[in-house]
Write a protein that holds these residues in place. Structure first.
Motif, short mmCIF file in Angstrom:
data_model
loop_
_atom_site.label_atom_id
_atom_site.label_comp_id
_atom_site.label_asym_id
_atom_site.label_seq_id
_atom_site.Cartn_x
_atom_site.Cartn_y
_atom_site.Cartn_z
N LEU A 288 2.32 33.81 10.05
CA LEU A 288 2.07 35.03 9.81
C LEU A 288 0.57 35.03 8.71
O LEU A 288 0.52 33.81 8.02
CB LEU A 288 2.86 35.68 9.05
N THR A 289 -0.15 35.80 9.05
CA THR A 289 -1.20 36.07 8.13
C THR A 289 -0.93 37.69 7.51
O THR A 289 -0.48 38.49 8.02
CB THR A 289 -2.81 36.18 8.59
N PHE A 290 -1.66 37.69 6.15
CA PHE A 290 -1.30 38.94 5.23
C PHE A 290 -2.70 39.90 4.95
O PHE A 290 -3.76 38.76 4.74
CB PHE A 290 -0.53 38.71 4.11
N ASP A 291 -2.76 40.95 4.75
CA ASP A 291 -4.02 41.75 4.33
C ASP A 291 -4.44 41.30 3.03
O ASP A 291 -5.68 41.20 2.63
CB ASP A 291 -3.70 42.98 4.53
N SER A 292 -3.64 40.85 2.12
CA SER A 292 -3.74 40.73 0.48
C SER A 292 -2.85 39.83 -0.07
O SER A 292 -1.56 39.57 0.59
CB SER A 292 -3.86 42.04 0.06
N LEU A 293 -3.18 39.36 -1.20
CA LEU A 293 -2.13 38.59 -1.94
C LEU A 293 -0.71 39.30 -2.41
O LEU A 293 0.14 39.20 -2.21
CB LEU A 293 -2.74 38.00 -3.27
N ASP A 294 -1.22 40.70 -2.60
CA ASP A 294 -0.05 41.66 -2.92
C ASP A 294 0.91 41.64 -1.89
O ASP A 294 1.95 41.92 -2.14
CB ASP A 294 -0.56 42.90 -3.25
N SER A 295 0.34 41.62 -0.58
CA SER A 295 1.23 42.09 0.56
C SER A 295 1.96 40.77 0.84
O SER A 295 3.17 40.83 1.52
CB SER A 295 0.53 42.35 1.81
N TYR A 296 1.52 39.56 0.66
CA TYR A 296 2.05 38.35 0.77
C TYR A 296 3.34 38.35 -0.50
O TYR A 296 4.60 37.91 -0.16
CB TYR A 296 1.23 37.11 0.36
N LEU A 297 2.91 38.76 -1.55
CA LEU A 297 3.75 38.81 -2.37
C LEU A 297 5.12 39.69 -2.12
O LEU A 297 6.35 39.20 -2.34
CB LEU A 297 3.49 39.21 -3.63
N ALA A 298 4.75 40.82 -1.60
CA ALA A 298 5.88 41.74 -1.32
C ALA A 298 6.76 41.21 -0.19
O ALA A 298 8.07 41.63 -0.30
CB ALA A 298 5.03 42.87 -0.43
N HIS A 299 6.04 40.24 0.77
CA HIS A 299 7.04 39.60 1.87
C HIS A 299 8.04 38.72 1.27
O HIS A 299 9.19 38.94 1.70
CB HIS A 299 5.85 38.76 2.71
N PHE A 300 7.80 37.85 0.16
CA PHE A 300 8.48 37.28 -0.54
C PHE A 300 9.74 37.93 -1.36
O PHE A 300 10.93 37.80 -1.45
CB PHE A 300 8.02 36.34 -1.53
N ASP B 155 8.91 35.90 -13.22
CA ASP B 155 7.55 35.09 -13.18
C ASP B 155 7.38 33.69 -12.67
O ASP B 155 5.96 33.62 -12.04
CB ASP B 155 6.99 34.98 -14.90
N ASP B 156 8.29 32.81 -12.72
CA ASP B 156 8.23 31.62 -11.83
C ASP B 156 8.04 31.87 -10.49
O ASP B 156 7.29 31.30 -9.90
CB ASP B 156 9.43 30.80 -12.30
N LEU B 157 8.80 32.83 -9.69
CA LEU B 157 8.66 33.03 -8.42
C LEU B 157 7.22 33.66 -8.01
O LEU B 157 6.61 33.35 -7.10
CB LEU B 157 9.98 33.92 -7.93
N ASP B 158 6.83 34.53 -9.00
CA ASP B 158 5.49 35.03 -8.60
C ASP B 158 4.46 33.99 -8.68
O ASP B 158 3.53 33.92 -7.76
CB ASP B 158 5.07 35.95 -9.86
N ALA B 159 4.64 32.95 -9.58
CA ALA B 159 3.54 31.91 -9.78
C ALA B 159 3.63 30.92 -8.47
O ALA B 159 2.68 30.46 -7.96
CB ALA B 159 3.68 30.96 -11.04
N TYR B 160 5.00 30.69 -8.20
CA TYR B 160 5.24 30.03 -6.98
C TYR B 160 4.51 30.51 -5.60
O TYR B 160 3.82 29.86 -4.88
CB TYR B 160 6.82 29.93 -6.77
N VAL B 161 4.75 31.62 -5.45
CA VAL B 161 4.06 32.50 -4.40
C VAL B 161 2.50 32.39 -4.27
O VAL B 161 1.75 32.00 -3.38
CB VAL B 161 4.75 33.84 -4.00
N ARG B 162 1.98 32.66 -5.64
CA ARG B 162 0.64 32.66 -5.68
C ARG B 162 0.00 31.24 -5.52
O ARG B 162 -1.13 31.24 -4.87
CB ARG B 162 0.13 33.20 -7.05
N TYR B 163 0.81 30.24 -5.96
CA TYR B 163 0.20 29.10 -5.88
C TYR B 163 0.25 28.52 -4.09
O TYR B 163 -0.53 27.75 -3.80
CB TYR B 163 1.15 28.00 -6.31
N ASP B 164 1.38 29.08 -3.46
CA ASP B 164 1.43 28.88 -2.03
C ASP B 164 0.34 29.50 -1.14
O ASP B 164 -0.05 29.06 0.13
CB ASP B 164 2.77 29.27 -1.38
N ALA B 165 -0.30 30.74 -1.48
CA ALA B 165 -1.11 31.51 -0.87
C ALA B 165 -2.33 31.04 -0.74
O ALA B 165 -3.03 30.29 -1.81
CB ALA B 165 -1.27 32.76 -1.35
N THR B 166 -3.27 31.15 0.46
CA THR B 166 -4.44 30.60 0.57
C THR B 166 -5.20 31.47 1.71
O THR B 166 -4.52 32.55 2.11
CB THR B 166 -4.86 29.02 0.98
#
Length: 292
Positions: free
Chosen positions: A149-161, A173-184
């Motif tokens: 999948l692709t997402f419109d924004s980092l916020d939408s990627y976070l919302a998916h998780f 906060d650890d989950l938030d950091a985990y998802v942010r690190y995974d995104a590109t």
């Protein structure tokens, strides 16, 4: 957190170092994860410890590393990193990473002081006649789908998780950091840094070669720990490691098993309370770890 690289076959493997203590945990993440998965565990380590979490080939900062993939290849990378650390390590792995850690330990036992498996590492033979891809889809189908999948924004990627049934009630906060690190990617095309082909190869390897991990457990004669969750990757009972399977391998080996109550396959490492339990087990006295 410090980002490091280690020379392995075919290139440089990325690792995340948490802490500065001289006593070291080397950590191996799950099949669609990254080293950031161990951020919560690292935070609970004593001051004289640090944790080095690898990004396996095809994940995180190692997402462009070429193959080969598979458990043996990842275990060889773990051994290469451990040799460069120039001291025996406490080795741990979660989910698929537990199989990698186990294989690395039996491949180069002199590099490992203590082995701690987290919700993985035990053989789970597939039903006779079932295609390994079907088993893989049943086990990690939603995670595999996310990689396409692709997402419109980092916020939408976070919302998916945050909508994931195993994570929504445990967001931190650890989950938030985990998802942010995974995104590109760029806005309009945000995606995971995990290589879906690597995941497919690794997952099929765990399923098709299940019996080999039983051989590893029998070869690894040092007392070791298994921490496991009562709920699976979709927050359903039973967990990924059924009680009869755990009981069999505890009886057949020197493995000591501990159920971590109230956890699922992800929160056992990503939630604060369970992370404290894991940190405590990782840093338990290693002086007696190799006593026959």
């Amino acid at each position: 957190m410090q980002t490091l690289t280690f020379r392995v076959s075919g290139g440089d493997l990325t690792a995340l170092r948490f802490g500065t203590g001289p006593r070291l945990v080397l950590a191996v993440h799950g099949i669609t994860a990254s080293g950031m998965q161990f951020r919560a565990v690292a935070r609970h380590l004593p001051a004289d410890w640090s944790l080095l979490a690898l990004d396996l080939r095809g994940r995180g900062g190692s997402d462009t590393m070429p193959g080969p993939y598979g458990i043996d290849a990842h275990a060889a990378d773990v051994c290469a990193v451990a040799r460069q650390l120039a001291a025996p390590v406490v080795l741990t792995g979660h989910s698929m990473g537990a199989y990698v850690a186990l294989r690395a330990a039996v491949t180069a036992p002199g590099l490992v002081d203590r082995l701690v498996l987290i919700d993985g590492g035990l053989p789970l033979p597939a039903p006779t006649g079932v295609d390994p891809d079907q088993v893989l889809h049943a086990a990690v189908g939603p995670a595999l789908a996310r990689l396409r999948l692709t997402f419109d924004s980092l916020d939408s990627y976070l919302a998916h998780f945050r909508a994931h049934p195993a994570l929504s009630a445990h967001w931190n906060d650890d989950l938030d950091a985990y998802v942010r690190y995974d995104a590109t990617g760029v806005p309009g095309a945000i995606r995971s840094r995990v290589n879906a082909d690597a995941v497919g190869t690794d997952g099929r390897d765990v399923i098709a070669r299940a019996a080999s991990f039983g051989d590893d457990l029998l070869r690894w004669a040092v007392p070791s720990s298994l921490l496991y969750a009562p709920r699976d990757a979709l927050d359903r009972e039973p967990g990924m490691l059924p009680e009869p399977v755990v009981a069999h391998w505890v009886g057949a080996t020197r493995l000591q098993a501990e159920l971590v109550p109230g956890t699922n396959h992800y929160t056992i490492v990503l939630a604060d309370g369970p992370a404290q339990i894991i940190a405590d087990r990782l840093t338990a006295c290693t002086d007696e770890a190799r006593t026959p």
